[in-house]
Design a protein around this motif. Sequence first.
Motif, PDB file in Angstrom:
ATOM      1  N   THR A  45      35.821  42.434  29.393  1.00  0.00           N
ATOM      2  CA  THR A  45      36.075  41.520  30.510  1.00  0.00           C
ATOM      3  C   THR A  45      37.418  41.382  31.259  1.00  0.00           C
ATOM      4  O   THR A  45      37.775  41.737  32.148  1.00  0.00           O
ATOM      5  CB  THR A  45      35.468  40.198  30.424  1.00  0.00           C
ATOM      6  OG1 THR A  45      33.986  40.268  29.846  1.00  0.00           O
ATOM      7  CG2 THR A  45      35.573  39.430  31.531  1.00  0.00           C
ATOM      8  N   PRO A  46      38.404  41.422  30.286  1.00  0.00           N
ATOM      9  CA  PRO A  46      39.900  41.274  30.757  1.00  0.00           C
ATOM     10  C   PRO A  46      40.286  42.369  31.377  1.00  0.00           C
ATOM     11  O   PRO A  46      41.132  42.080  32.357  1.00  0.00           O
ATOM     12  CB  PRO A  46      40.718  40.929  29.414  1.00  0.00           C
ATOM     13  CG  PRO A  46      39.645  40.516  28.464  1.00  0.00           C
ATOM     14  CD  PRO A  46      38.302  41.240  28.738  1.00  0.00           C
ATOM     15  N   ILE A  53      43.022  37.810  38.250  1.00  0.00           N
ATOM     16  CA  ILE A  53      43.920  36.980  38.143  1.00  0.00           C
ATOM     17  C   ILE A  53      45.301  37.023  38.307  1.00  0.00           C
ATOM     18  O   ILE A  53      46.175  36.271  39.140  1.00  0.00           O
ATOM     19  CB  ILE A  53      43.797  36.559  36.414  1.00  0.00           C
ATOM     20  CG1 ILE A  53      42.655  36.107  35.989  1.00  0.00           C
ATOM     21  CG2 ILE A  53      45.048  35.611  36.087  1.00  0.00           C
ATOM     22  CD1 ILE A  53      42.532  36.096  34.400  1.00  0.00           C
ATOM     23  N   THR A  54      46.022  38.440  38.139  1.00  0.00           N
ATOM     24  CA  THR A  54      47.402  38.801  38.908  1.00  0.00           C
ATOM     25  C   THR A  54      47.473  38.704  40.243  1.00  0.00           C
ATOM     26  O   THR A  54      48.190  37.930  40.657  1.00  0.00           O
ATOM     27  CB  THR A  54      47.641  40.123  38.437  1.00  0.00           C
ATOM     28  OG1 THR A  54      47.469  40.271  36.809  1.00  0.00           O
ATOM     29  CG2 THR A  54      49.138  40.513  38.710  1.00  0.00           C
ATOM     30  N   GLY A  55      46.374  39.041  41.073  1.00  0.00           N
ATOM     31  CA  GLY A  55      46.579  38.693  42.469  1.00  0.00           C
ATOM     32  C   GLY A  55      46.466  37.445  42.983  1.00  0.00           C
ATOM     33  O   GLY A  55      47.191  37.218  43.756  1.00  0.00           O
ATOM     34  N   SER A  69      46.487  25.111  40.113  1.00  0.00           N
ATOM     35  CA  SER A  69      45.680  26.492  40.387  1.00  0.00           C
ATOM     36  C   SER A  69      46.117  27.570  39.170  1.00  0.00           C
ATOM     37  O   SER A  69      45.582  27.979  38.638  1.00  0.00           O
ATOM     38  CB  SER A  69      45.863  27.207  41.810  1.00  0.00           C
ATOM     39  OG  SER A  69      45.161  26.340  42.637  1.00  0.00           O
ATOM     40  N   LEU A  70      47.611  27.595  38.756  1.00  0.00           N
ATOM     41  CA  LEU A  70      48.010  28.180  37.651  1.00  0.00           C
ATOM     42  C   LEU A  70      47.472  28.077  36.522  1.00  0.00           C
ATOM     43  O   LEU A  70      47.358  28.761  35.697  1.00  0.00           O
ATOM     44  CB  LEU A  70      49.620  28.138  37.784  1.00  0.00           C
ATOM     45  CG  LEU A  70      50.347  28.590  39.086  1.00  0.00           C
ATOM     46  CD1 LEU A  70      51.961  28.652  38.858  1.00  0.00           C
ATOM     47  CD2 LEU A  70      50.245  30.424  38.910  1.00  0.00           C
ATOM     48  N   LEU A  71      47.484  26.731  36.382  1.00  0.00           N
ATOM     49  CA  LEU A  71      46.850  26.247  34.906  1.00  0.00           C
ATOM     50  C   LEU A  71      45.374  26.826  34.791  1.00  0.00           C
ATOM     51  O   LEU A  71      44.838  27.247  33.789  1.00  0.00           O
ATOM     52  CB  LEU A  71      46.657  24.673  35.080  1.00  0.00           C
ATOM     53  CG  LEU A  71      46.438  24.078  33.691  1.00  0.00           C
ATOM     54  CD1 LEU A  71      47.112  24.646  32.465  1.00  0.00           C
ATOM     55  CD2 LEU A  71      46.475  22.399  33.612  1.00  0.00           C
ATOM     56  N   LEU A  75      43.935  29.325  31.948  1.00  0.00           N
ATOM     57  CA  LEU A  75      42.873  29.144  31.173  1.00  0.00           C
ATOM     58  C   LEU A  75      41.786  30.131  31.325  1.00  0.00           C
ATOM     59  O   LEU A  75      41.260  30.544  30.056  1.00  0.00           O
ATOM     60  CB  LEU A  75      42.218  27.739  31.527  1.00  0.00           C
ATOM     61  CG  LEU A  75      41.159  27.136  30.665  1.00  0.00           C
ATOM     62  CD1 LEU A  75      41.695  26.932  29.097  1.00  0.00           C
ATOM     63  CD2 LEU A  75      40.550  25.962  31.181  1.00  0.00           C
ATOM     64  N   ILE A  76      41.465  30.575  32.223  1.00  0.00           N
ATOM     65  CA  ILE A  76      40.626  31.644  32.361  1.00  0.00           C
ATOM     66  C   ILE A  76      40.955  32.948  31.635  1.00  0.00           C
ATOM     67  O   ILE A  76      40.376  33.661  31.033  1.00  0.00           O
ATOM     68  CB  ILE A  76      40.273  32.041  34.032  1.00  0.00           C
ATOM     69  CG1 ILE A  76      39.676  30.873  34.614  1.00  0.00           C
ATOM     70  CG2 ILE A  76      39.540  33.427  34.139  1.00  0.00           C
ATOM     71  CD1 ILE A  76      39.523  31.137  36.238  1.00  0.00           C
ATOM     72  N   ALA A  77      42.343  33.343  31.948  1.00  0.00           N
ATOM     73  CA  ALA A  77      42.870  34.424  31.219  1.00  0.00           C
ATOM     74  C   ALA A  77      42.946  34.327  29.805  1.00  0.00           C
ATOM     75  O   ALA A  77      42.538  35.241  29.177  1.00  0.00           O
ATOM     76  CB  ALA A  77      44.205  34.800  31.803  1.00  0.00           C
ATOM     77  N   PHE A  78      43.158  33.124  29.207  1.00  0.00           N
ATOM     78  CA  PHE A  78      43.103  32.934  27.897  1.00  0.00           C
ATOM     79  C   PHE A  78      41.747  33.104  27.174  1.00  0.00           C
ATOM     80  O   PHE A  78      41.791  33.896  26.143  1.00  0.00           O
ATOM     81  CB  PHE A  78      43.569  31.531  27.408  1.00  0.00           C
ATOM     82  CG  PHE A  78      43.644  31.223  25.985  1.00  0.00           C
ATOM     83  CD1 PHE A  78      44.501  31.471  25.149  1.00  0.00           C
ATOM     84  CD2 PHE A  78      42.662  30.556  25.557  1.00  0.00           C
ATOM     85  CE1 PHE A  78      44.749  31.414  23.812  1.00  0.00           C
ATOM     86  CE2 PHE A  78      42.697  30.043  24.195  1.00  0.00           C
ATOM     87  CZ  PHE A  78      43.428  30.514  23.381  1.00  0.00           C
ATOM     88  N   VAL A  79      40.743  32.543  27.908  1.00  0.00           N
ATOM     89  CA  VAL A  79      39.535  32.642  27.295  1.00  0.00           C
ATOM     90  C   VAL A  79      38.917  34.242  27.383  1.00  0.00           C
ATOM     91  O   VAL A  79      38.372  34.579  26.634  1.00  0.00           O
ATOM     92  CB  VAL A  79      38.512  31.748  28.202  1.00  0.00           C
ATOM     93  CG1 VAL A  79      36.944  32.101  27.677  1.00  0.00           C
ATOM     94  CG2 VAL A  79      38.694  30.114  28.062  1.00  0.00           C
TER      95      VAL A  79
END
Length: 589
Positions: A45-46, A53-55, A69-71, A75-79
Amino acid sequence: MTVKAHSRIVDEVDCRHPTRSIFRLLGRHKRGVAFAVFFFALKETPVWLLPVITGAVIDIVVSGGPASSLLLWTLIAFVALAQNFPNHLLYTRFFMRAVRQTGADLRNALASRLQSLSIGFHTRASSSIVQTKVVRDVENVEVMLQQVTHPLLSAVMVMVGALVMTAINVPAFLPVYALTIPIAVMLRAVLAKRSRERNEKFRREVEHFSARVGEMATLMPITRAHGLESTAVDRVAQGAEGVRTAGYSLDLLNGRFASLSWVSLQLLGVGCLVLAAWISISGWLPITAGQVVLLSSYFALLTGAVTGLLMLLPIVARGTESVRSIAEVLQEPDIEFNEGKSPVDAVAGGIALESVGFQFPDDDVPAITGIDLEITPGETIAFVGSSGSGKSTMLNLVLGFLRPTSGRIMLDGVDMESLDLRSFRRFVSVVPQESVLFEGSIRENIAYGLGDVSDERVLAALRDANALEIIEAQPDGWNTVVGERGARLSGGQRQRIAIARALVRDPRVLLLDEATSALDPASEAKVRDALGHLMQGRTTLVVAHRLSTIRSADRIVVLEKGRIVEVGPHDELIARNGRYAELHRVQTG
């Protein structure tokens, strides 16, 4: 694995379609492979989510917020990243279990097939080449599956993710991605034929080299005894040079292909970045800075995945060539046909040869012709004659290793052609000129293949084989390891252990192929006495050069040029003053 499972693998492996064969083999483990693909999709998935996420983060920065929104994106990236570890372990567990089981299935199927192939095949085939197929070629298939599957699945996941996310964000840019397909196909077409040819040549050279090394190991005593070390080294060096030349040619081809693939796809990636930037600047399409990064990232991932797959083509070529090599054994037609024939449940030992003839496929002259011979249960028949007269061929025909090309052989009144000879051989023991022991204990060699054999039965066999003194002289008794091919025992000791191995089976038919010809007089006397115990009450066929060892045979069959010229007991044949008497005079001086 059962015999039926082995036969299914034989049906699934086809040298004409190696790639299809690999999918069929993996299809035997559908459940595990399906779970592996599922967990792979989760763990990857990542790869396709991080460009999104980067865009998004870049667009947040360009627009000046909001910071909340950054937070959320963090969180999405961490999961997405954290779930990779457990799902990768699950993918590895399910997929590698399937890969390793496929390797084991292939090795077991090869072993089973080798046991069903005729003795003619094993006479023609080098044992070193067979070993290379079972060990190296199966390993190549495992390595190919291990190294190719991960990048292949990753490329598929990246492609699906990139296409879906691009279709959502900038659908007008999708046709640009399609440029990777013709480039990849073109590069693959350039490599395919030449790669197969050079991989096959490399495999043949490795097999030839393996045969040379095996030959060197076998001939080591002869080589050293005659001072031919440099000759042996030169022969191996010639094989090594063939491997080096073929391997270097293959490496150059793979190197040119790898560089061409990388340059082509990287240029395409740079072109995609410039095109996305130009479209954004010109305002031709409403593309934000973050979307430029997203498109460029996805195209870089796509070109990287395709480049990675193209780089793996040499591994695929090597693996598919190994599948062809394995198929050469699994599809070899020269097998001993026993399936569906009547099993042998008991053997009295009566054997009759009726007008039997046999001719080897490549010979112009028959090995034996018009043999008529009836052997009663418990009778000892000795075959004598000059070299090439057909003595060993007679034993191989009775054993079923060779099938008559004319006439028939009857076992207890039943045509052997209608019998499952594997079941017949359970009632047969063979003592060859040079007995081969495997690297295990003396007891394991004696009880080989019999399962749980009582100590009393093994001791009785050792006693009747005059081999108890061998056990008593060993530091660990019958638990002493004899070494490879019984190297820690003398020739006479190995022969008596082989006789004990025959005795413990209590055979009804016994075949002795020059069982004492390679022994010194002292060892021969002990072995001959042991053979006397072994032959009692059993139908025995003996091939011997030393006529002194067959005086007590019930009948002696004299062969010349594949025909019987005399039959009778020793004294009667001497009195006839024919061919046997001539052979006897030559040996006794």
